[in-house]
Design a protein around this motif. Structure first.
Motif, mmCIF file in Angstrom:
data_model
loop_
_atom_site.group_PDB
_atom_site.id
_atom_site.type_symbol
_atom_site.label_atom_id
_atom_site.label_comp_id
_atom_site.label_asym_id
_atom_site.label_seq_id
_atom_site.Cartn_x
_atom_site.Cartn_y
_atom_site.Cartn_z
ATOM 1 N N THR A 213 -4.854 19.666 -7.138
ATOM 2 C CA THR A 213 -5.221 20.785 -6.262
ATOM 3 C C THR A 213 -4.394 22.025 -6.601
ATOM 4 O O THR A 213 -3.181 21.934 -6.773
ATOM 5 C CB THR A 213 -4.990 20.411 -4.786
ATOM 6 N N GLN A 215 -3.263 25.501 -5.079
ATOM 7 C CA GLN A 215 -3.177 26.098 -3.743
ATOM 8 C C GLN A 215 -3.737 27.514 -3.670
ATOM 9 O O GLN A 215 -4.244 27.940 -2.635
ATOM 10 C CB GLN A 215 -1.712 26.105 -3.271
ATOM 11 N N TYR A 327 -13.674 22.248 -13.428
ATOM 12 C CA TYR A 327 -12.280 22.266 -12.987
ATOM 13 C C TYR A 327 -11.380 22.872 -14.058
ATOM 14 O O TYR A 327 -10.490 23.674 -13.768
ATOM 15 C CB TYR A 327 -11.807 20.849 -12.645
ATOM 16 N N MET A 459 -12.516 22.260 -2.950
ATOM 17 C CA MET A 459 -11.365 21.796 -3.725
ATOM 18 C C MET A 459 -11.214 20.288 -3.600
ATOM 19 O O MET A 459 -10.914 19.592 -4.578
ATOM 20 C CB MET A 459 -10.085 22.501 -3.256
ATOM 21 N N SER A 460 -11.435 19.764 -2.409
ATOM 22 C CA SER A 460 -11.344 18.321 -2.204
ATOM 23 C C SER A 460 -12.418 17.588 -3.013
ATOM 24 O O SER A 460 -12.161 16.529 -3.584
ATOM 25 C CB SER A 460 -11.492 18.000 -0.712
ATOM 26 N N ALA A 463 -11.210 17.483 -6.638
ATOM 27 C CA ALA A 463 -10.080 16.560 -6.791
ATOM 28 C C ALA A 463 -10.542 15.106 -6.725
ATOM 29 O O ALA A 463 -10.088 14.251 -7.502
ATOM 30 C CB ALA A 463 -9.032 16.835 -5.714
ATOM 31 N N ASP A 468 -8.087 12.310 -8.287
ATOM 32 C CA ASP A 468 -6.800 12.689 -7.718
ATOM 33 C C ASP A 468 -6.475 11.684 -6.617
ATOM 34 O O ASP A 468 -7.301 11.436 -5.730
ATOM 35 C CB ASP A 468 -6.910 14.109 -7.137
ATOM 36 N N PRO A 471 -6.609 13.635 -2.503
ATOM 37 C CA PRO A 471 -7.394 14.853 -2.266
ATOM 38 C C PRO A 471 -7.301 15.262 -0.798
ATOM 39 O O PRO A 471 -7.275 14.413 0.094
ATOM 40 C CB PRO A 471 -8.821 14.434 -2.634
ATOM 41 N N CYS A 474 -8.642 22.139 1.464
ATOM 42 C CA CYS A 474 -7.783 23.268 1.088
ATOM 43 C C CYS A 474 -7.633 24.288 2.207
ATOM 44 O O CYS A 474 -6.632 25.021 2.267
ATOM 45 C CB CYS A 474 -8.323 23.954 -0.168
#
Length: 698
Positions: A213, A215, A327, A459-460, A463, A468, A471, A474
């Motif tokens: 992620t 930020q 990504y 974003m999740s 991820a 990820d 996740p 965001c």
């Protein structure tokens, strides 16, 4: 002792970054420490995390302990200038061996063998060079202190960016002593790709994985099907965005077209793609890094390895084929700024372009079999030009087959000099694997469609797709906020301007300069095309399938069997802009035995509009196969040998417009122009409705 080394490493880090307060990011020192213990490590960390610092600092520390030089294999040598500068600040001497510095090879070799180099950077393709392997790699292999594979997802043919030459890396690593530390790095590997990298590089490979992620990224998706509307949206929104950024397109053609459009709207933009010379690309990168340009409109050529920490936005003009691609590209933005935009636009042409890339990723089984059959029947092997004469396959298709076959172990083909030969191997094509890979590519495309439509945190979503482990929402994307970050509509006036721009995007038809060898026994054409037989530079009204005239050209050719009067007007306006000299005094056209009236009817209406006589002097005297079914230059040329004849007329010696609907290979225009000139015509200026880059024209 460890703390002393860590303190030293921290000082070197600050020296490299020219920042006295810099500190290691989570996992950086731990990765360096593993390499100092001679471990083998895969680092999966987001773009901008500092993977290059790990191998440069490890190199410095290992060299201080007496280790040999580091061998770094990367597809990004042209984009590593910033990283190399950082390495030099900590006393790491980096050299490269590539096709552009062959004059330096001797000096570099001497320095390497004298242990005066800290890190050697090469591309994976360099491993295929016999001279490099024998004179440099073999002597150096006994002294390597650290082995590094950058962008390691390219090793995996399950990955989005598989490169066949990476297969050679596995063999090199297997041949090295087991106690040599090795580092593989990537920002874009899901679990499937990680597992494949481990399978290829060895089960002792440890994995260091961080959160993906970012930020600072604020994400938004906007569906704008029409290319003209997307271009208008860009022209309206870019002046409102701070700083500079990148617009990604799926094709070189769109990179050039969007950049040209933005320039007409007063925006400082330039096109960036792999067809540009390396020094020109380097200059464009520098302009972007120094904020001397607002935006680069780029293909994936500006992807892995490009580092501009203060990049404020990444906008996708079209939807990439996979979440991994997206990504990786959107992750260029917001590395060192508090807020950066990642905007994904979505067009009507996205699926068609992505499907083309998926379907051409691997050579069809029939292509592989044709190449092997031809080589088996050759008395003394075949060069690639000879294979082109034997097979109706493009040079790119032949190259792809030979590269993949040569990298198999054991390989069913071998190259000696310029010729290819088969080896006594009972080769079986792994059709199951190709089928599985193709299925995965389509599944990845489906997930990108879902990303475009999802209501969850953007974003999740990314991820999670990249596996990820943690996740989280965001709170900053358009979905989390429940409102648009940037407006989703644009003015009708700008859309109309974009449509007019697209309708004035005349395409130059460059004349061919050389005849295809041995393709014209009937016409006796060979060698360079003499000036008195050569076509002049021509013009096409549009690119096939473009948003300006594309729909009218397509419907006229494949539905109506009649080209609309608006196209006649469009070509007339194009000719007025062009003004070829000496200006033609008559019009003729390319004939067809299948559709006898389509092009002549259009050419006659065009001639009437121009106030010139239409004289159909070109006859087609034998049936040919469709040019779009001919896959390489030799086959396209040979298909036309003896196909046309010319009837003279009294005004023959004036310059002439030679009209056709589609042009791709340019061989039809080239052959007919030469025949017209042989029959005493004046200069021949080709005119077409559409220039096609995907093999649909003459």
């Amino acid at each position: 002792m460890t703390s002393q080394i860590e303190d030293k490493a921290l000082l070197l880090l600050r020296q490299a970054l020219e920042n006295p307060k810099a500190d290691f990011r989570c996992g950086q020192w731990e990765a360096i420490e593993e390499l100092l213990r001679r471990s083998r490590l895969l680092v999966v960390q987001r773009t901008g995390w500092g993977k290059s610092l790990v191998y440069f600092l490890a190199t410095r520390l290992l060299r201080d302990k007496g280790a040999g030089c580091t061998l770094l294999i990367s597809p990004l040598l042209a984009l590593m200038r910033n990283q190399i500068a950082a390495a030099e600040r900590i006393g790491v001497k980096a050299v490269t061996i590539n096709s552009s510095n062959t004059d330096d090879w001797g000096v570099v070799q001497t320095q390497l063998l004298a242990d005066e180099v800290d890190i050697l950077l090469i591309s994976p393709e360099r491993l295929a060079n016999d001279e490099f392997r024998e004179k440099i790699l073999l002597p150096l292999s006994k002294k390597i202190g650290l082995f590094v594979v950058d962008e390691a997802h390219c090793i995996s043919d399950w990955g989005h960016d598989f490169r066949p030459d990476y297969k050679r890396i596995v063999r090199v690593l297997q041949a090295l002593p087991q106690n040599i530390p090795a580092l593989a790095t990537t920002a874009t590997a899901n679990n499937r790709v990680v597992d494949d990298i481990i399978a290829q590089l060895g089960s002792q490979l440890q994995v260091s994985r961080g959160a993906l992620t970012r930020q600072s990224l604020h994400l938004q998706n906007i569906k704008i099907p029409s290319p003209a509307a997307r271009m208008a949206w860009l022209a309206e929104q870019l002046p409102n965005l701070h700083g500079s950024g990148i617009i990604y397109t799926l094709t070189v053609r769109d990179s050039q077209r969007v950049a040209d459009w933005l320039v007409t709207q007063g925006i400082n933009a330039a096109s960036y793609h792999s067809d540009l010379e390396s020094d020109l690309r380097e200059g464009l990168e520098e302009q972007l890094i120094k904020n001397e340009i607002k935006v680069l409109v780029a293909t994936t050529a500006l992807g892995m390895g490009f580092d501009k920490p203060d990049l404020e936005f990444v906008i996708h003009y079209q939807r990439p084929g996979s979440v991994v691609h997206y990504y990786q590209q959107v992750g260029r933005a917001g590395r060192a700024v508090e807020k950066a935009y990642g905007i994904l636009l979505n067009g009507e042409e996205d699926d068609e372009i992505t499907n083309y890339f998926i379907n051409t990723a691997f050579p069809p089984e029939v292509h592989t079999q044709q190449v092997l059959n031809a080589l088996n029947q050759a008395k003394d092997g075949y060069s690639i030009p000879q294979l082109e004469q034997q097979l109706n396959l493009s040079r790119g298709q032949i190259d792809k087959v030979l590269k993949l076959l040569s990298l198999d172990s054991p390989a069913p083909v071998t190259k000696q000099g310029s010729k290819w030969y088969t080896t006594p191997i009972n080769y079986q094509i792994d059709t199951d694997k190709i089928t599985k890979l193709t299925k995965i590519r389509y599944q990845e495309q489906d997930r990108m469609r879902e990303y475009m439509q999802t209501q969850e945190c953007l974003m999740s979503f990314l991820a999670t797709e990249l596996d990820d482990p943690n996740p989280a929402a965001c709170g900053k994307c358009a979905n989390c906020l429940g409102k648009a970050l940037l407006p989703e509509n644009c003015s009708f006036e700008l859309v109309n301007k974009a449509i007019q721009f697209l309708r004035r995007s005349d395409q130059i038809i460059e004349p061919r300069k050389t005849w295809a060898s041995q393709a014209f026994p009937n016409y006796q054409f060979s060698g360079r095309i003499k000036d008195n037989l050569k076509a002049e530079s021509g013009r096409a009204l549009s690119l096939w399938g473009d948003a300006g005239w594309g729909d009218l050209v397509k419907s006229g050719k494949y539905q109506d069997d009649y080209f609309d009067d608006a196209l006649v007007e469009g070509v007339c306006e194009m000719i007025q802009r062009w003004q070829p000299q000496p200006y033609p005094s008559w019009v003729t056209c390319v004939p067809s035995l299948n559709r006898k009236q389509l092009v002549p009817d259009f050419a006659k209406r065009l001639a009437d509009k121009l106030g010139l006589p239409f004289v159909p002097v070109v006859q087609k005297i034998r049936q040919t196969q469709l040019q779009k079914e001919m896959s390489n230059s030799y086959q396209q040329a040979q298909n036309l040998d003896g196909a046309f004849a010319i009837n003279s007329w009294s005004g023959m010696n004036g310059s002439v417009f030679l009209v056709d609907d589609m042009v791709n290979s340019r061989w039809t225009f080239t052959v007919i122009a030469a025949l017209l000139r042989r029959n005493q015509s004046g200069l021949v200026f080709p005119v077409a409705l559409a220039l096609n880059t995907l093999g649909q024209g003459n």
